[in-house]
Motif scaffolding. Sequence first.
Motif, short mmCIF file in Angstrom:
data_model
loop_
_atom_site.label_atom_id
_atom_site.label_comp_id
_atom_site.label_asym_id
_atom_site.label_seq_id
_atom_site.Cartn_x
_atom_site.Cartn_y
_atom_site.Cartn_z
N GLN A 47 1.11 -1.26 -0.43
CA GLN A 47 0.12 -0.12 0.18
C GLN A 47 1.08 1.58 0.05
O GLN A 47 1.88 1.34 0.59
N LYS A 48 0.39 2.23 -0.65
CA LYS A 48 0.97 3.66 -0.47
C LYS A 48 0.96 4.63 0.38
O LYS A 48 -0.20 4.80 0.54
N GLU A 49 1.39 4.45 2.03
CA GLU A 49 1.24 5.45 2.46
C GLU A 49 0.83 6.99 2.45
O GLU A 49 1.37 7.45 1.69
N THR A 50 -0.15 7.29 2.92
CA THR A 50 -0.50 8.67 3.20
C THR A 50 0.59 9.49 3.70
O THR A 50 1.19 9.32 4.36
N SER A 51 1.22 10.22 3.34
CA SER A 51 2.59 11.27 4.25
C SER A 51 1.46 11.58 5.72
O SER A 51 0.44 12.28 5.21
N SER A 52 2.41 11.52 6.24
CA SER A 52 2.84 12.56 8.03
C SER A 52 1.73 14.22 7.80
O SER A 52 0.90 13.81 8.35
N THR A 53 2.64 14.76 6.74
CA THR A 53 1.83 16.00 6.40
C THR A 53 0.56 15.85 6.06
O THR A 53 -0.64 16.68 7.09
N SER A 54 0.29 15.45 4.85
CA SER A 54 -1.27 15.31 4.87
C SER A 54 -2.18 14.85 5.55
O SER A 54 -3.31 15.46 5.84
N GLY A 55 -1.92 13.84 6.08
CA GLY A 55 -2.24 12.73 7.17
C GLY A 55 -3.20 13.53 8.39
O GLY A 55 -3.75 13.36 9.07
N MET A 56 -2.34 14.17 8.99
CA MET A 56 -2.22 14.97 10.05
C MET A 56 -3.36 15.94 9.99
O MET A 56 -4.16 16.79 10.57
N ARG A 57 -2.89 16.97 8.88
CA ARG A 57 -3.75 17.95 8.62
C ARG A 57 -5.30 17.28 8.33
O ARG A 57 -6.23 17.88 8.70
N ASP A 58 -5.40 16.20 7.70
CA ASP A 58 -6.63 15.60 7.69
C ASP A 58 -7.13 15.45 8.63
O ASP A 58 -8.92 15.75 9.02
N THR A 59 -6.68 15.02 9.41
CA THR A 59 -6.96 14.48 11.09
C THR A 59 -7.42 15.76 11.77
O THR A 59 -8.83 15.36 12.27
N VAL A 60 -6.52 16.82 11.97
CA VAL A 60 -7.53 17.86 12.58
C VAL A 60 -8.33 18.19 11.86
O VAL A 60 -9.48 18.70 12.26
N GLU A 61 -8.52 18.65 10.88
CA GLU A 61 -9.94 19.03 9.83
C GLU A 61 -10.91 18.29 9.93
O GLU A 61 -11.88 18.81 10.28
N THR A 62 -11.16 16.69 10.84
CA THR A 62 -12.00 16.14 10.02
C THR A 62 -12.58 15.06 11.71
O THR A 62 -13.34 14.69 11.89
N SER A 63 -11.30 14.56 12.51
CA SER A 63 -11.28 13.61 13.18
C SER A 63 -12.22 14.75 14.13
O SER A 63 -11.83 16.04 14.93
N MET A 64 -13.46 13.38 15.08
CA MET A 64 -14.03 14.76 16.01
C MET A 64 -13.13 14.34 17.40
O MET A 64 -13.93 14.83 18.45
N LEU A 65 -12.08 13.56 17.01
CA LEU A 65 -11.71 12.88 17.81
C LEU A 65 -10.34 13.67 19.08
O LEU A 65 -9.46 13.55 20.06
N ILE A 66 -9.66 14.06 17.72
CA ILE A 66 -8.00 14.54 18.16
C ILE A 66 -7.86 15.45 19.12
O ILE A 66 -7.02 15.53 19.18
N GLN A 67 -9.15 16.19 18.94
CA GLN A 67 -9.01 17.52 20.55
C GLN A 67 -8.82 17.18 21.47
O GLN A 67 -7.93 17.55 22.17
N HIS A 68 -10.17 16.54 22.11
CA HIS A 68 -10.47 16.19 23.02
C HIS A 68 -8.82 14.92 23.15
O HIS A 68 -8.03 14.82 24.16
N ARG A 69 -8.25 14.82 22.31
CA ARG A 69 -7.09 13.18 22.05
C ARG A 69 -5.84 15.29 22.50
O ARG A 69 -5.46 14.80 24.17
N ALA A 70 -5.41 15.64 22.09
CA ALA A 70 -4.82 16.65 22.35
C ALA A 70 -4.45 17.50 23.67
O ALA A 70 -3.94 17.51 24.80
#
Lengths: 421, 421
Positions: free
Chosen positions: A213-236
């Motif tokens: 599998q080609k992996e998602t780059s961490s740069t774009s991955g973490m951008r997508d997480t911050v924009e769309t995950s409902m759990l990331i802010q609670h984690r941080a």
Amino acid sequence: MAGEMQKWVLMATAQTPTNIAVIKYWGKRNEDLILAINDSISVTLDPAHLCTTTTVAVSPTFDQDRMWLNGKEISLLGGRYQNCLREIRSRATDLEDEKQGIKITKREWEKLHVHIASHNNFPTAAGLASSAAGFACLVFSLAKLMNVKEDQGALSAIARQGSGSACRSLYGGFVKWVMGKEENGSDSIAVQLADEKHWDDLVIVIAVVSSRQKETSSTSGMRDTVETSMLIQHRAKEVVPKRIVQMEDAIKKHDFAAFADLTCADSNQFHAVCLDTYPPIFYMNDTSHKIISCVEKWNRSAGTPQVAYTFDAGPNAVLIARNRKTAAELLQRLLFHFPPNSDTDLNSYVIGDKSILQDAGVQDMKDVEALPPPPEIKDKVPSQKCKGDVSYFICTRPGRGPVLLSDESQALLNPATGLPK
Amino acid sequence: MAGEMQKWVLMATAQTPTNIAVIKYWGKRNEDLILAINDSISVTLDPAHLCTTTTVAVSPTFDQDRMWLNGKEISLLGGRYQNCLREIRSRATDLEDEKQGIKITKREWEKLHVHIASHNNFPTAAGLASSAAGFACLVFSLAKLMNVKEDQGALSAIARQGSGSACRSLYGGFVKWVMGKEENGSDSIAVQLADEKHWDDLVIVIAVVSSRQKETSSTSGMRDTVETSMLIQHRAKEVVPKRIVQMEDAIKKHDFAAFADLTCADSNQFHAVCLDTYPPIFYMNDTSHKIISCVEKWNRSAGTPQVAYTFDAGPNAVLIARNRKTAAELLQRLLFHFPPNSDTDLNSYVIGDKSILQDAGVQDMKDVEALPPPPEIKDKVPSQKCKGDVSYFICTRPGRGPVLLSDESQALLNPATGLPK
């Protein structure tokens, strides 16, 4: 530097380690300055097995900034390289090299172009945080070359602008990246929690996992997480701050049980927020899951953690054993479940610190084939072994921070031409 | 019922659907009563393709409660069966069966033993929520037999005590399980949001994914999550309540884009909290991930969601297509990526509503082999197809709730003996 064009080349060569986060960095609050949404903690890996070597050079004969990575010229036009170069240049100070009879003033540095050659002693594409070691080495070697007087903390803030996790590679041992509060990122720096000698029992085995599998780059991955995950802010905001305190305490006290529990739980939570991203990001694959199962079964049967696991933005497992004895037992288990393909040489299947392989009593493929099932699975030995699911293993340990290499034979640029050797 | 021992057997046979949650139930606030930590919403699946049939019988000749599942006798001693039997018996009312000349008073029901035979029209072990349909059918058929006068909501609260998700199988169409507030669970019931005719464009394709891993049971899995995940409470309290409102609205308005986004995101988040559990729980495998990738690529290239995916406590994908045309295109994509093994008959590889296969223009293996790559991947067709990674596909649709089967030939117990036919 005299007024007329001269032919001198001034160089510096440094070696910088990579690092593995045990409390993960995932998510930026500022994309340009690379400011994280939470603190993170890492273990620096021994540069003997995983490191970047970088030679930087200046010469009045260079007409542009150029860089070669693993022998191939790459562009320096990207904002991250430009930020690092600009920040280092602005901190250059007067330099006098008596041996070569070179004098460069602070103002002259601004006009001199650099050549950079960088080399990883491990496969760049294997997902082993080459950018962390790479940017740390770039910044460290440039700072030495340009007589930058700032301390490691200030340099870490510059390396951070190349790749977030690079700031943690400015120190050996156990390192915290403090997210900081300032808008301009001046307090978003790495600090050393303890050096590599503080807890030198630990042994690290990295399973480089085969993946199509080609992996998602961490740069774009973490951008997508911050924009769309409902759990990331609670984690941080709620989860990580407590874990940082607990992890610092575990490291201080050599409390392996707490260290392992926190490391594993935080790796899992990082991958959980990746899954909660939309579209979801999968970095771990079935092989990663099997390695976790293997470790979890062992830890449970032992009653106390023997090994911690952590996975970055890819399927590779980084396994931290509490001591050499446990590391040898870990390697036996790994080789039992994940033997090499029949055409693979054991010598190239387990690399790095091979003494762990000796401790495990494994000298050749016959020894691998003779490995008994680990006691914790003796009632349910898997019908099939997972041949070929792991590409190779690297045995290593916590290691030192960046060093300047004074031996010119280790330089990657020709001292006469400033071009790659 | 006369005083002397009589030989009559009184029976009832019912058929109850399974259901797939689109906003997931994961985590209990009360283990005994099975009270959830958040509301959930499901789609009931057409019983023509996935259902449980249960015959219940009473007779003065039965000397104990007995049950047969798929022809094999199983124990009724578990607390969940006992809770359902007790709750239904306590609500039994006077019954007069004129045809057979049987009279049973409310008090007599307490002393009569029951025989139960249950059968799934799909593989029980395939991870297709057989317990939901099973407990719903047990409660529904016993309630009919014992002349229970309570409404479906009250019955759903009893089925809930057998298996949480069973409460949602008491209705067809689109169903919400309201978590409720009462300590005794009396308000933790299912309500129908819309019947199956409300949105009959939807087509559902289930990919039954091959797996060698033994899965964590959902009962112990959700207990571990509630005990160890640092994210589950945030999900239950902050994320799900908003999604429930949005999902009800999407269903009401036939807003497929919103329905699909919510369904996929909530499935991903459920698996994220499983990963955040310690030790982590993996239900999806590499095949599940590949199916998600395939759907995500298509949805992105189409500009608006064509298909939603959702995964329960196992690797099987439940794919909801916006209409028949999309479903046929979905099946083409699935068969392109996941063709059957060469020894598998297409007729047993795609089961359920085979008209979707006809719409897809696929009649035999030659048609499967001739399928072109979907346009969204035409520039990067995978080098390898995933033969054998899917066991089979089931084509179905939203369906009706429980029904009583009056045709005695469909009964699973012999009307003379009360034993399995």
